[in-house]
Write a protein that holds these residues in place. Structure first.
Motif, short mmCIF file in Angstrom:
data_model
loop_
_atom_site.label_atom_id
_atom_site.label_comp_id
_atom_site.label_asym_id
_atom_site.label_seq_id
_atom_site.Cartn_x
_atom_site.Cartn_y
_atom_site.Cartn_z
N PRO A 83 0.64 -1.18 -0.27
CA PRO A 83 -0.03 -0.05 -0.11
C PRO A 83 0.70 1.23 -0.16
O PRO A 83 0.28 2.44 -0.26
N HIS A 84 2.14 1.30 0.05
CA HIS A 84 2.87 2.61 0.01
C HIS A 84 3.27 2.93 -1.35
O HIS A 84 3.44 2.23 -2.02
N ARG A 85 3.14 4.21 -1.50
CA ARG A 85 3.32 4.85 -2.56
C ARG A 85 4.67 4.46 -3.48
O ARG A 85 4.73 4.39 -4.48
N ILE A 86 5.70 4.36 -2.61
CA ILE A 86 7.07 4.23 -3.35
C ILE A 86 7.55 2.76 -3.08
O ILE A 86 7.47 2.22 -1.89
N PRO A 87 7.66 2.06 -4.34
CA PRO A 87 7.97 0.55 -4.14
C PRO A 87 9.33 -0.19 -3.70
O PRO A 87 9.53 -1.21 -3.73
N ASP A 88 10.06 1.03 -3.18
CA ASP A 88 11.56 0.73 -2.91
C ASP A 88 11.66 -0.64 -1.98
O ASP A 88 12.20 -1.72 -2.28
N VAL A 123 3.36 1.30 -8.15
CA VAL A 123 3.47 -0.03 -7.38
C VAL A 123 2.80 -1.23 -8.09
O VAL A 123 3.26 -2.13 -8.19
N VAL A 124 1.55 -0.86 -8.80
CA VAL A 124 0.64 -1.83 -9.70
C VAL A 124 1.66 -1.99 -10.94
O VAL A 124 1.80 -3.31 -11.40
N GLU A 125 2.26 -0.78 -11.69
CA GLU A 125 3.18 -1.31 -12.86
C GLU A 125 4.21 -2.18 -12.21
O GLU A 125 4.74 -3.17 -13.04
N TYR A 126 5.04 -2.20 -11.26
CA TYR A 126 5.88 -2.95 -10.89
C TYR A 126 5.54 -4.51 -10.68
O TYR A 126 6.10 -5.52 -10.80
#
Length: 168
Positions: A83-88, A123-126
């Motif tokens: 759920p976090h905006r940054i997928p790091d 995140v979805v794209e990742y």
């Protein structure tokens, strides 16, 4: 510092939750704590770490933490990171073997479904190429159904672009 039993898990978890990479590293190396030591709530440091701190995840995983550890509800660190905006942090987990296709004990949601509901396109794209896009949650909805349910046309468009052809 001498820690034992749940105290060691509590100390390691507290440092991870604060995002204190140096303290986590020190406890794992100098105090030889096991990275999957449980705290008083039965959670590992990876489960309670600050999600916006991929450095903590890296240190724990480099020391052997289980990237697919589940809590009593079946939630994994990947579920928590989705759920976090940054997928790091999610990337670090996946790079260390975390599955993004593990549903919780109720059968859903997969991390992708969580990211779709939160509206985090990056995140979805990742996650989409790594995910079972046909996974159905407890309601029988797959990723595209979840996007449609959220009434987010940009998410539907993104998934339609990423999904293999299917009858829409």
């Amino acid at each position: 510092m001498v820690v034992d039993g749940f105290g060691s898990g509590k100390s390691l978890g507290a440092a991870a939750a604060r995002g204190n990479v140096d303290a986590v590293r020190r406890m794992l190396q100098d105090h030889r704590l096991q990275p999957d030591t449980l705290n008083e709530f039965g959670k590992t440091a990876l489960q309670v770490m600050m999600m916006g701190c991929p450095g903590v995840a890296s240190v724990l995983l480099d020391h052997g933490a289980d990237p697919n550890v589940q809590d009593r509800c079946g939630v994994t660190p990947a579920h928590d990171a989705a759920p976090h905006r940054i997928p790091d942090t999610l990337r670090v987990l996946v790079d260390h073997g975390a599955s993004v296709n593990v549903p919780d004990h109720s059968g859903a949601p997969a991390p992708l479904h969580i990211a779709i509901r939160e509206g985090h396109g990056d995140v979805v794209e990742y996650l989409a190429p790594l995910s079972d896009l046909g996974h159905r949650d407890g309601r029988g909805a797959d990723a595209l159904d979840v996007a449609r349910d959220t009434r987010a046309p940009e998410m539907v468009e993104l998934l339609e672009r990423l999904m293999p052809a299917r009858s829409l």
